[in-house]
Design a protein around this motif. Structure first.
Motif, PDB file in Angstrom:
ATOM      1  N   GLY A 382     -25.812  90.439 104.618  1.00  0.00           N
ATOM      2  CA  GLY A 382     -24.839  89.626 105.328  1.00  0.00           C
ATOM      3  C   GLY A 382     -25.385  88.350 105.915  1.00  0.00           C
ATOM      4  O   GLY A 382     -24.672  87.646 106.637  1.00  0.00           O
ATOM      5  N   SER A 383     -26.648  87.993 105.615  1.00  0.00           N
ATOM      6  CA  SER A 383     -27.239  86.761 106.154  1.00  0.00           C
ATOM      7  C   SER A 383     -27.009  85.550 105.267  1.00  0.00           C
ATOM      8  O   SER A 383     -27.387  84.437 105.621  1.00  0.00           O
ATOM      9  N   MET A 384     -26.383  85.773 104.093  1.00  0.00           N
ATOM     10  CA  MET A 384     -26.056  84.659 103.210  1.00  0.00           C
ATOM     11  C   MET A 384     -24.825  85.029 102.408  1.00  0.00           C
ATOM     12  O   MET A 384     -24.647  86.193 102.017  1.00  0.00           O
ATOM     13  N   SER A 385     -23.979  84.049 102.161  1.00  0.00           N
ATOM     14  CA  SER A 385     -22.732  84.301 101.425  1.00  0.00           C
ATOM     15  C   SER A 385     -22.978  84.290  99.926  1.00  0.00           C
ATOM     16  O   SER A 385     -23.986  83.782  99.442  1.00  0.00           O
ATOM     17  N   ILE A 386     -22.006  84.851  99.200  1.00  0.00           N
ATOM     18  CA  ILE A 386     -22.091  84.859  97.735  1.00  0.00           C
ATOM     19  C   ILE A 386     -22.048  83.428  97.207  1.00  0.00           C
ATOM     20  O   ILE A 386     -22.751  83.080  96.247  1.00  0.00           O
ATOM     21  N   GLY A 387     -21.234  82.592  97.845  1.00  0.00           N
ATOM     22  CA  GLY A 387     -21.122  81.196  97.414  1.00  0.00           C
ATOM     23  C   GLY A 387     -22.460  80.476  97.481  1.00  0.00           C
ATOM     24  O   GLY A 387     -22.834  79.738  96.567  1.00  0.00           O
ATOM     25  N   LYS A 388     -23.202  80.712  98.558  1.00  0.00           N
ATOM     26  CA  LYS A 388     -24.520  80.086  98.688  1.00  0.00           C
ATOM     27  C   LYS A 388     -25.484  80.601  97.622  1.00  0.00           C
ATOM     28  O   LYS A 388     -26.316  79.857  97.102  1.00  0.00           O
ATOM     29  N   LEU A 389     -25.373  81.892  97.301  1.00  0.00           N
ATOM     30  CA  LEU A 389     -26.222  82.454  96.254  1.00  0.00           C
ATOM     31  C   LEU A 389     -25.926  81.767  94.912  1.00  0.00           C
ATOM     32  O   LEU A 389     -26.855  81.431  94.158  1.00  0.00           O
ATOM     33  N   ILE A 390     -24.654  81.541  94.642  1.00  0.00           N
ATOM     34  CA  ILE A 390     -24.267  80.858  93.397  1.00  0.00           C
ATOM     35  C   ILE A 390     -24.818  79.425  93.391  1.00  0.00           C
ATOM     36  O   ILE A 390     -25.332  78.933  92.382  1.00  0.00           O
ATOM     37  N   ILE A 391     -24.738  78.754  94.546  1.00  0.00           N
ATOM     38  CA  ILE A 391     -25.281  77.390  94.647  1.00  0.00           C
ATOM     39  C   ILE A 391     -26.778  77.396  94.370  1.00  0.00           C
ATOM     40  O   ILE A 391     -27.305  76.550  93.640  1.00  0.00           O
ATOM     41  N   PHE A 392     -27.488  78.372  94.926  1.00  0.00           N
ATOM     42  CA  PHE A 392     -28.938  78.456  94.716  1.00  0.00           C
ATOM     43  C   PHE A 392     -29.273  78.702  93.243  1.00  0.00           C
ATOM     44  O   PHE A 392     -30.228  78.136  92.713  1.00  0.00           O
ATOM     45  N   ILE A 393     -28.484  79.577  92.605  1.00  0.00           N
ATOM     46  CA  ILE A 393     -28.738  79.854  91.185  1.00  0.00           C
ATOM     47  C   ILE A 393     -28.582  78.585  90.359  1.00  0.00           C
ATOM     48  O   ILE A 393     -29.399  78.293  89.476  1.00  0.00           O
ATOM     49  N   GLN A 394     -27.548  77.800  90.657  1.00  0.00           N
ATOM     50  CA  GLN A 394     -27.345  76.550  89.918  1.00  0.00           C
ATOM     51  C   GLN A 394     -28.426  75.530  90.261  1.00  0.00           C
ATOM     52  O   GLN A 394     -28.925  74.815  89.372  1.00  0.00           O
ATOM     53  N   TYR A 395     -28.806  75.459  91.524  1.00  0.00           N
ATOM     54  CA  TYR A 395     -29.834  74.494  91.931  1.00  0.00           C
ATOM     55  C   TYR A 395     -31.196  74.835  91.322  1.00  0.00           C
ATOM     56  O   TYR A 395     -31.952  73.937  90.936  1.00  0.00           O
ATOM     57  N   ILE A 396     -31.529  76.128  91.248  1.00  0.00           N
ATOM     58  CA  ILE A 396     -32.844  76.475  90.706  1.00  0.00           C
ATOM     59  C   ILE A 396     -32.906  76.146  89.217  1.00  0.00           C
ATOM     60  O   ILE A 396     -33.952  75.751  88.696  1.00  0.00           O
ATOM     61  N   SER A 397     -31.759  76.293  88.524  1.00  0.00           N
ATOM     62  CA  SER A 397     -31.720  75.890  87.115  1.00  0.00           C
ATOM     63  C   SER A 397     -31.870  74.383  87.002  1.00  0.00           C
ATOM     64  O   SER A 397     -32.624  73.877  86.157  1.00  0.00           O
ATOM     65  N   THR A 398     -31.153  73.659  87.848  1.00  0.00           N
ATOM     66  CA  THR A 398     -31.221  72.207  87.831  1.00  0.00           C
ATOM     67  C   THR A 398     -32.577  71.704  88.309  1.00  0.00           C
ATOM     68  O   THR A 398     -33.030  70.641  87.894  1.00  0.00           O
ATOM     69  N   PHE A 399     -33.246  72.481  89.171  1.00  0.00           N
ATOM     70  CA  PHE A 399     -34.542  72.078  89.705  1.00  0.00           C
ATOM     71  C   PHE A 399     -35.597  72.047  88.601  1.00  0.00           C
ATOM     72  O   PHE A 399     -36.442  71.152  88.561  1.00  0.00           O
ATOM     73  N   PHE A 400     -35.566  72.992  87.683  1.00  0.00           N
ATOM     74  CA  PHE A 400     -36.561  73.039  86.614  1.00  0.00           C
ATOM     75  C   PHE A 400     -36.223  72.103  85.464  1.00  0.00           C
ATOM     76  O   PHE A 400     -37.113  71.696  84.724  1.00  0.00           O
TER      77      PHE A 400
END
Length: 693
Positions: A382-400
């Motif tokens: 409960g310390s992070m929302s699903i939406g933020k997790l989705i944002i991180f997944i997209q950002y980590i792909s874009t980061f590489f």
């Protein structure tokens, strides 16, 4: 600037190369700046898209646990669900009102249920309810030993209750599409501006390289193969084009993306970002190793490309000799070796890139695993929302992605640096004949020539001419004879300043030729060689040579005067007849007559004839001799001829031997001296008689 033995700039001078490359971009700095501004917009759009998706998930799609306030049915904005009036505002102005919450349960076909008449504490506890149970008179949920009846929502109820969220989702979708289209348009204009600017820069570089090549001395071309120079103007400048239109701006884009993604991830969840960044040291190590080896192999590839281009240029031009002497197999072996060397260099380059890219992909998978593992755990806690997790997944792909793009762009950058080294090596070449300050302009050239104590060597101290002195009066015909290597052709080249002398002085009409402007000096000298060069085009363009002041009538008149019109008029397209490279479709005599027409059209004051009648059939030679007499009339003429019969009527004959003048006089005077000329003439006369017998 320092160079190594191969003619390349030494390692460590990349900064100097980059400064020189950016100097070409300086006139277009405003266009480049505008392109970078547009690029910032493109990066902003790419960073915004994951945020919109995450917001849609958190604020719209997953809002099933939103608390609601029960209000009176007359309350504005109230929604009726089975006579229970609920208003979509958890911050309503009715603190005494009871609360309601939607419960989500995936075990049912219609998983939306509504728990009503809750206290604030119950509302908070109901947030963690994840299972709804059925009983005879309906559905219920249990939490902390408390049972709460819940109402199953119909489709129309869900739509009514979540109307604002559905409208918000539509709004975000529209914004997402608008942002996407805006990004595409901005990216399109950014690319157009960038490529336009890049083409302008490369256009200027090509012009500068070719202009510099034209300014170099004949000595330079004797020492450098044509294929190597062609590679500089074509392949190497095209590699620079990729750098200006792709590497620079895309590298900036990749860096901006990396900075932007890093900032956004830290803002969203700094703890997860720090865990992800554990892979950064491995990325840096892999990139540094790749940079080291990639740079080395790119230099090797560029050297091999120049070598194979040189080989092809030389042997395709000399294919006739290759075939005459049946050297096809030997030359094929040589080409195969050069081709194999190039292949090996490319394979080295591919191997290092083949190692680097999978390494980066592996690190990307590790980073993605960290996001899914640690981020998923944070969502469960409960310390992070699903939406933020989705944002991180997209950002980590874009980061590489930018890191891998930087690797590919680094390849192009290394190719550009290697090409720039070659180009700047050529541009820094100082072996050229330059105008002196305050050059003289001669309106009329009489044609008086004087060589005074001239010493000249192609290579230091290997003297070709030694203390040569002679005078040529205006309108006089002077012939130079002597054995091969005596210095005859060198004298003709020095008069036109294709080379500069080491000692002495050369005068034209009483003025040192070094004080005359090169273009004007050479415009007064018409030089006709044994090997006539014709350019691809047509007959008119080969006579005119882009000199628009020469009209078609003047071309025809000059051709008639030198007897070239006779064969031109028999051609299908006459003066518009196509000329292939080097005039391959014309005979040696026809090419020579065209060179005479070209010379006459430019109307020089001085003629230089270097074996102009050699290897010509008898009939054509008569036409050429007649043309020569017409051309020589009223002009100072310098002639080099091995056949002494062609220079018997010269006003003066100068006999050279090992770089020195040994005899001077007319044909008859030299024969009477019984010296070198007499021996040469007697030897040729005996050869002619032996041949006739």
């Amino acid at each position: 600037m320092d160079y190594n033995e191969a003619g390349d700039m030494k390692k460590g001078y990349d900064k100097a190369i980059i400064r020189r490359l950016f100097a070409y971009a300086k006139p277009y700095v405003l266009w480049i700046a505008f392109s970078l501004i547009l690029l910032i917009g493109v990066v902003g759009v790419e960073l915004l898209r994951p945020i919109l998706i995450g917001s849609a998930v958190d604020d719209m799609i997953s809002k099933y646990d939103t608390p609601y306030i029960m209000v009176d049915q007359n309350q504005k904005g109230a929604i009726s669900i089975d006579n229970i009036y609920v208003m979509e505002d958890k911050k309503g102005n009715h603190p005494e009102a009871k609360k309601a919450r939607i419960i989500y349960d995936e075990t049912y076909k219609k998983p939306y249920f509504l728990a009503v008449d809750l206290t604030q504490d119950e509302l908070d506890m109901m947030k963690d309810v994840s299972e709804v149970k059925a009983k005879a008179d309906g559905y219920y949920v249990t939490y902390q030993d408390t049972t709460q009846n819940v109402i199953q929502l119909e489709e129309k109820d869900i739509q009514a209750l979540r109307k604002s969220q559905i409208n918000g989702l539509i709004r975000i979708t529209i914004i997402f599409l608008v942002v996407l289209i805006a990004g595409l348009l901005v990216g399109y204009f950014q690319n157009i501006i960038l490529h336009y600017t890049g083409q302008k820069i490369i256009y200027n570089i090509r012009n500068e390289v070719f202009s510099h090549i034209q300014s170099l001395s004949i000595r330079f071309f004797n020492n450098n193969p044509v294929g190597k120079l062609v590679t500089r103007v074509t392949n190497d400048t095209e590699t620079l084009n990729e750098m200006y239109t792709s590497v620079i701006v895309n590298s900036v884009k990749s860096v901006l993306m990396l900075i932007g993604i890093t900032i956004m991830m830290f803002v969203l969840e700094w703890r997860l970002t720090l865990v992800i960044f554990l892979v950064i040291p491995f990325i840096i190590l892999a990139s540094l190793a790749f940079r080291h080896y990639s740079k080395k192999f790119y230099r090797e590839v560029r050297t091999r490309v120049a070598a194979i281009n040189t080989f092809l240029s030389e042997h395709i031009s000399g294919m006739r000799i290759v075939q005459i002497f049946s050297q096809e197999e030997q030359k094929m072996e040589e080409f195969d070796k050069a081709n194999n060397d190039l292949k090996k260099s490319h394979l080295k380059q591919l191997i290092i890139f083949g190692i680097y890219r999978p390494t980066m992909y592996f690190l990307y998978v590790v980073g993605l695993s960290i996001v899914l593992g640690v981020g998923g755990y944070m969502v469960i806690k409960g310390s992070m929302s699903i939406g933020k997790l989705i944002i991180f997944i997209q950002y980590i792909s874009t980061f590489f992605d930018p890191i891998q793009q930087l690797a590919e762009q680094f390849n192009i950058l290394q190719a550009a640096m290697a090409s720039a080294e070659k180009i700047f090596t050529l541009l820094d070449e100082e072996d050229k004949i330059e105008n002196q300050p305050n050059t003289l302009q001669l309106e009329n050239v009489k044609g008086e020539i004087q060589f005074k104590d001239v010493w000249f060597a192609y290579n230091e101290e290997e003297w070709v001419l030694k203390d040569v002195s002679f005078n040529v009066k205006p309108g006089e015909t002077v012939a130079f004879v002597g054995a091969t290597g005596a210095g005859k052709t060198s004298i003709l080249n020095l008069l036109s300043r294709y080379y500069d002398i080491q000692k002495g002085e050369i005068f034209l009409d009483g003025h040192p030729i070094k004080d005359l402007e090169l273009k004007q000096l050479r415009s007064h000298i018409g030089q006709m060689l044994q090997d006539v060069f014709l350019f691809t085009g047509d007959i008119k363009s080969n006579i005119r040579l882009k000199e628009e002041g020469i009209s078609d009538d003047q071309i025809k008149e000059a051709s008639q005067y030198v007897n070239a019109h006779q064969f031109i008029s028999k051609l299908p397209d006459k003066y518009n007849e196509k000329v292939l490279e080097r005039g391959a479709t014309f005979s040696a005599g026809q090419r020579q007559l065209l060179s005479f027409a070209r010379t006459l059209a430019f109307d020089p004051s001085i003629l230089i004839l270097d074996e102009a009648t050699a290897n010509i059939d008898t009939e054509t030679e008569l036409l050429i001799q007649d043309a020569l007499y017409k051309l020589m009339e009223g002009r100072t003429t310098l002639v080099v001829a091995h056949r002494l019969s062609t220079i018997q009527h010269a006003d003066k004959i100068i006999v050279l031997h090992k770089g020195r003048i040994k005899e001077t006089g007319t044909h008859q005077e030299l024969l009477a001296k019984k010296g070198i000329y007499h021996n040469l003439y007697k030897l040729q006369y005996q050869e002619i008689n032996a041949y006739n017998e």
